[in-house]
Design an enzyme around this catalytic site. Structure first.
Site, PDB file in Angstrom:
ATOM      1  N   LYS A   1      -4.973  -0.293  15.746  1.00  0.00           N
ATOM      2  CA  LYS A   1      -5.567   0.456  14.631  1.00  0.00           C
ATOM      3  C   LYS A   1      -6.698   1.374  15.112  1.00  0.00           C
ATOM      4  O   LYS A   1      -6.927   2.434  14.529  1.00  0.00           O
ATOM      5  CB  LYS A   1      -6.049  -0.521  13.549  1.00  0.00           C
ATOM      6  CG  LYS A   1      -4.900  -1.243  12.819  1.00  0.00           C
ATOM      7  CD  LYS A   1      -3.993  -0.265  12.081  1.00  0.00           C
ATOM      8  CE  LYS A   1      -2.991  -0.962  11.168  1.00  0.00           C
ATOM      9  NZ  LYS A   1      -2.151  -0.008  10.422  1.00  0.00           N
TER      10      LYS A   1
ATOM     11  N   VAL B   1      -6.367  -6.076   1.500  1.00  0.00           N
ATOM     12  CA  VAL B   1      -5.720  -5.535   0.305  1.00  0.00           C
ATOM     13  C   VAL B   1      -4.679  -6.542  -0.174  1.00  0.00           C
ATOM     14  O   VAL B   1      -3.991  -7.172   0.639  1.00  0.00           O
ATOM     15  CB  VAL B   1      -5.048  -4.176   0.622  1.00  0.00           C
ATOM     16  CG1 VAL B   1      -4.421  -3.572  -0.624  1.00  0.00           C
ATOM     17  CG2 VAL B   1      -6.055  -3.206   1.245  1.00  0.00           C
TER      18      VAL B   1
ATOM     19  N   ILE C   1       0.839  -1.199   0.000  1.00  0.00           N
ATOM     20  CA  ILE C   1       0.000   0.000   0.000  1.00  0.00           C
ATOM     21  C   ILE C   1       0.878   1.255   0.000  1.00  0.00           C
ATOM     22  O   ILE C   1       0.616   2.205  -0.743  1.00  0.00           O
ATOM     23  CB  ILE C   1      -0.940   0.004   1.227  1.00  0.00           C
ATOM     24  CG1 ILE C   1      -1.963  -1.141   1.121  1.00  0.00           C
ATOM     25  CG2 ILE C   1      -1.649   1.353   1.367  1.00  0.00           C
ATOM     26  CD1 ILE C   1      -2.797  -1.358   2.383  1.00  0.00           C
TER      27      ILE C   1
ATOM     28  N   TYR D   1      -3.961  -6.131  17.308  1.00  0.00           N
ATOM     29  CA  TYR D   1      -3.982  -5.395  16.037  1.00  0.00           C
ATOM     30  C   TYR D   1      -5.150  -4.401  16.026  1.00  0.00           C
ATOM     31  O   TYR D   1      -4.993  -3.240  15.654  1.00  0.00           O
ATOM     32  CB  TYR D   1      -4.082  -6.382  14.873  1.00  0.00           C
ATOM     33  CG  TYR D   1      -4.045  -5.737  13.497  1.00  0.00           C
ATOM     34  CD1 TYR D   1      -2.876  -5.146  13.021  1.00  0.00           C
ATOM     35  CD2 TYR D   1      -5.171  -5.724  12.670  1.00  0.00           C
ATOM     36  CE1 TYR D   1      -2.835  -4.549  11.757  1.00  0.00           C
ATOM     37  CE2 TYR D   1      -5.133  -5.139  11.405  1.00  0.00           C
ATOM     38  CZ  TYR D   1      -3.963  -4.551  10.957  1.00  0.00           C
ATOM     39  OH  TYR D   1      -3.930  -3.965   9.714  1.00  0.00           O
TER      40      TYR D   1
ATOM     41  N   ASP E   1      13.357   2.974  11.283  1.00  0.00           N
ATOM     42  CA  ASP E   1      12.588   1.964  12.018  1.00  0.00           C
ATOM     43  C   ASP E   1      11.540   2.687  12.851  1.00  0.00           C
ATOM     44  O   ASP E   1      11.894   3.426  13.787  1.00  0.00           O
ATOM     45  CB  ASP E   1      13.535   1.145  12.915  1.00  0.00           C
ATOM     46  CG  ASP E   1      12.817   0.036  13.665  1.00  0.00           C
ATOM     47  OD1 ASP E   1      11.567   0.061  13.755  1.00  0.00           O
ATOM     48  OD2 ASP E   1      13.507  -0.862  14.177  1.00  0.00           O
ATOM     49  N   VAL E   2      10.275   2.503  12.547  1.00  0.00           N
ATOM     50  CA  VAL E   2       9.235   3.276  13.244  1.00  0.00           C
ATOM     51  C   VAL E   2       9.061   2.881  14.706  1.00  0.00           C
ATOM     52  O   VAL E   2       8.380   3.585  15.458  1.00  0.00           O
ATOM     53  CB  VAL E   2       7.852   3.218  12.534  1.00  0.00           C
ATOM     54  CG1 VAL E   2       7.911   3.809  11.135  1.00  0.00           C
ATOM     55  CG2 VAL E   2       7.282   1.816  12.524  1.00  0.00           C
TER      56      VAL E   2
ATOM     57  N   ASN F   1       2.098   4.730   7.389  1.00  0.00           N
ATOM     58  CA  ASN F   1       1.522   3.520   6.790  1.00  0.00           C
ATOM     59  C   ASN F   1       2.186   2.253   7.321  1.00  0.00           C
ATOM     60  O   ASN F   1       1.554   1.198   7.355  1.00  0.00           O
ATOM     61  CB  ASN F   1       1.692   3.624   5.261  1.00  0.00           C
ATOM     62  CG  ASN F   1       1.618   2.276   4.570  1.00  0.00           C
ATOM     63  OD1 ASN F   1       0.541   1.723   4.365  1.00  0.00           O
ATOM     64  ND2 ASN F   1       2.787   1.714   4.213  1.00  0.00           N
TER      65      ASN F   1
HETATM   66  P1  NDP Z   1       3.435  -4.678   3.675  1.00  0.00           P
HETATM   67  O1  NDP Z   1       3.941  -5.773   4.538  1.00  0.00           O
HETATM   68  O2  NDP Z   1       3.798  -4.684   2.237  1.00  0.00           O
HETATM   69  O3  NDP Z   1       3.866  -3.265   4.258  1.00  0.00           O
HETATM   70  C1  NDP Z   1       4.298  -3.032   5.555  1.00  0.00           C
HETATM   71  C2  NDP Z   1       5.397  -1.980   5.452  1.00  0.00           C
HETATM   72  O4  NDP Z   1       5.714  -1.527   6.751  1.00  0.00           O
HETATM   73  C3  NDP Z   1       6.671  -2.534   4.831  1.00  0.00           C
HETATM   74  O5  NDP Z   1       7.137  -1.650   3.828  1.00  0.00           O
HETATM   75  C4  NDP Z   1       7.640  -2.599   5.992  1.00  0.00           C
HETATM   76  O6  NDP Z   1       8.966  -2.326   5.560  1.00  0.00           O
HETATM   77  C5  NDP Z   1       7.105  -1.496   6.895  1.00  0.00           C
HETATM   78  N1  NDP Z   1       7.447  -1.739   8.278  1.00  0.00           N
HETATM   79  C6  NDP Z   1       7.037  -2.763   9.068  1.00  0.00           C
HETATM   80  N2  NDP Z   1       7.594  -2.674  10.274  1.00  0.00           N
HETATM   81  C7  NDP Z   1       8.359  -1.545  10.241  1.00  0.00           C
HETATM   82  C8  NDP Z   1       9.196  -0.908  11.177  1.00  0.00           C
HETATM   83  N3  NDP Z   1       9.392  -1.388  12.423  1.00  0.00           N
HETATM   84  N4  NDP Z   1       9.837   0.237  10.820  1.00  0.00           N
HETATM   85  C9  NDP Z   1       9.667   0.722   9.584  1.00  0.00           C
HETATM   86  N5  NDP Z   1       8.903   0.174   8.644  1.00  0.00           N
HETATM   87  C10 NDP Z   1       8.265  -0.956   8.984  1.00  0.00           C
HETATM   88  O7  NDP Z   1       1.852  -4.667   3.840  1.00  0.00           O
HETATM   89  P2  NDP Z   1       0.713  -3.610   3.454  1.00  0.00           P
HETATM   90  O8  NDP Z   1       1.183  -2.718   2.391  1.00  0.00           O
HETATM   91  O9  NDP Z   1      -0.502  -4.396   3.280  1.00  0.00           O
HETATM   92  O10 NDP Z   1       0.542  -2.800   4.824  1.00  0.00           O
HETATM   93  C11 NDP Z   1       0.647  -1.401   4.918  1.00  0.00           C
HETATM   94  C12 NDP Z   1      -0.296  -0.893   6.017  1.00  0.00           C
HETATM   95  O11 NDP Z   1      -1.640  -1.159   5.612  1.00  0.00           O
HETATM   96  C13 NDP Z   1      -0.119  -1.534   7.384  1.00  0.00           C
HETATM   97  O12 NDP Z   1      -0.201  -0.543   8.386  1.00  0.00           O
HETATM   98  C14 NDP Z   1      -1.310  -2.467   7.493  1.00  0.00           C
HETATM   99  O13 NDP Z   1      -1.697  -2.706   8.832  1.00  0.00           O
HETATM  100  C15 NDP Z   1      -2.338  -1.697   6.710  1.00  0.00           C
HETATM  101  N6  NDP Z   1      -3.449  -2.493   6.225  1.00  0.00           N
HETATM  102  C16 NDP Z   1      -3.210  -3.530   5.354  1.00  0.00           C
HETATM  103  C17 NDP Z   1      -4.275  -4.297   4.909  1.00  0.00           C
HETATM  104  C18 NDP Z   1      -4.087  -5.464   3.976  1.00  0.00           C
HETATM  105  O14 NDP Z   1      -5.027  -6.270   3.836  1.00  0.00           O
HETATM  106  N7  NDP Z   1      -2.969  -5.600   3.277  1.00  0.00           N
HETATM  107  C19 NDP Z   1      -5.655  -4.016   5.340  1.00  0.00           C
HETATM  108  C20 NDP Z   1      -5.777  -2.896   6.231  1.00  0.00           C
HETATM  109  C21 NDP Z   1      -4.704  -2.173   6.647  1.00  0.00           C
HETATM  110  P3  NDP Z   1      10.253  -3.100   6.191  1.00  0.00           P
HETATM  111  O15 NDP Z   1       9.826  -4.481   6.515  1.00  0.00           O
HETATM  112  O16 NDP Z   1      11.283  -3.030   5.113  1.00  0.00           O
HETATM  113  O17 NDP Z   1      10.623  -2.292   7.382  1.00  0.00           O
END
Ligand code: NDP
Length: 252
Positions: A154, A183, A17, A150, A58-59, A85
């Protein structure tokens, strides 16, 4: 107001996303800082797109968030579009939710969103326009069975956005959350594997369970979420503030 030339920050912008949002904003002329923990993933995402700028962050680490945002601001100016995000999605029953799991979910989804917004807003102070669009979830507006931590994280994101929209009322800043259903990203792929293993069903059956949870019986494309974010950052949505907008094919 257009987003042309504005500095946008998208956490987790290297995948799923976040990447779709970053591409949409860059496609409309924004300079987008994309963050995540993996440099290689960010570099690959930014490859060939002059509007995307990788930054490792790192968030879950307050110092990392402050330093990465400060460096991005020094290079590209105040963050005027902030899209927290980055998140982790994993469900566990309460009796299996130990403190480490709870902290991991809250640390990433809620602490990370809080620090990202706080540091971005500090850079925005005095600006004549700003947009914060957090990626929550349908689990931010309704309790998701089997995913209490979770859902709490959220819901927290939605509460933060709603409160900030009140705090900054009358300013040129708006705060909204988008709340997607399932998604088609890596998170869903990982959940399918998890459901398959835990429930002892096939991957196809696990996928069907997730598809069926969306009201229109299909997974949502990341670009559909990005389109909503783009609208909330573009002209015509100035009066939309403090909202949690479900993108789930119907009411969740
Ligand atoms: P992804 O797993 O592709 O995206 C998650 C992203 O978050 C990655 O780019 C990851 O990068 C980053 N991330 C995770 N942990 C950390 C951290 N500690 N520090 C920095 N970056 C971090 O999944 P989505 O794109 O689906 O998810 C994106 C958002 O959408 C999330 O918040 C999720 O909860 C939300 N969402 C998703 C849904 C779905 O069905 N897919 C539905 C509803 C909400 P890296 O690992 O490289 O750090």
């Amino acid at each position: 107001m257009t987003i042309e030339g504005r500095h946008a920050l998208v956490t987790g912008g290297g995948t799923g996303i976040g990447l779709a949002v970053a591409r949409a904003l860059a496609g409309h002329g924004a300079q987008v800082t994309i963050t995540g923990r993996r440099q290689s993933v960010l570099d690959e995402a930014a490859g060939g797109n002059a509007g995307l700028h990788p930054a490792v962050m790192d968030v879950t680490d307050e110092t990392s968030v402050a330093q990465a945002i400060a460096a991005a601001v020094a290079t590209r100016g105040p963050v005027q579009i902030c899209v927290p995000n980055a998140g982790v999605a994993e469900g566990r029953a309460l009796h299996k939710t130990d403190t480490a799991f709870w902290r991991r979910i809250m640390g990433t989804n809620l602490d990370g969103t809080f620090w990202t917004i706080r540091e971005s807003l500090a850079s925005m102070r005095g600006a004549d326009w700003g947009r914060v669009v957090a990626i929550s979830s349908v689990a931010g507006v309704k309790g998701l069975k089997g995913a209490a931590a979770y859902s709490a994280s959220k819901h927290g994101v939605v509460g933060l956005i709603r409160a900030l929209s009140e705090d900054y009322l009358g300013t040129p800043f708006t705060f909204n959350a988008v709340c997607p259903g399932y998604v088609d990203t890596e998170i869903v792929a990982r959940n399918i594997a998890m459901i398959r293993d835990r429930a002892g069903v096939s991957a196809d059956e696990a996928r069907a369970m997730m598809v069926g949870a969306n009201r229109h019986d299909r997974l949502i494309a990341p670009e559909e979420v990005a389109a909503a974010v783009l609208w909330l950052c573009g002209p015509g949505s100035e009066s939309v503030n403090g909202q949690a907008i479900e993108i789930a094919g119907g009411q969740f």
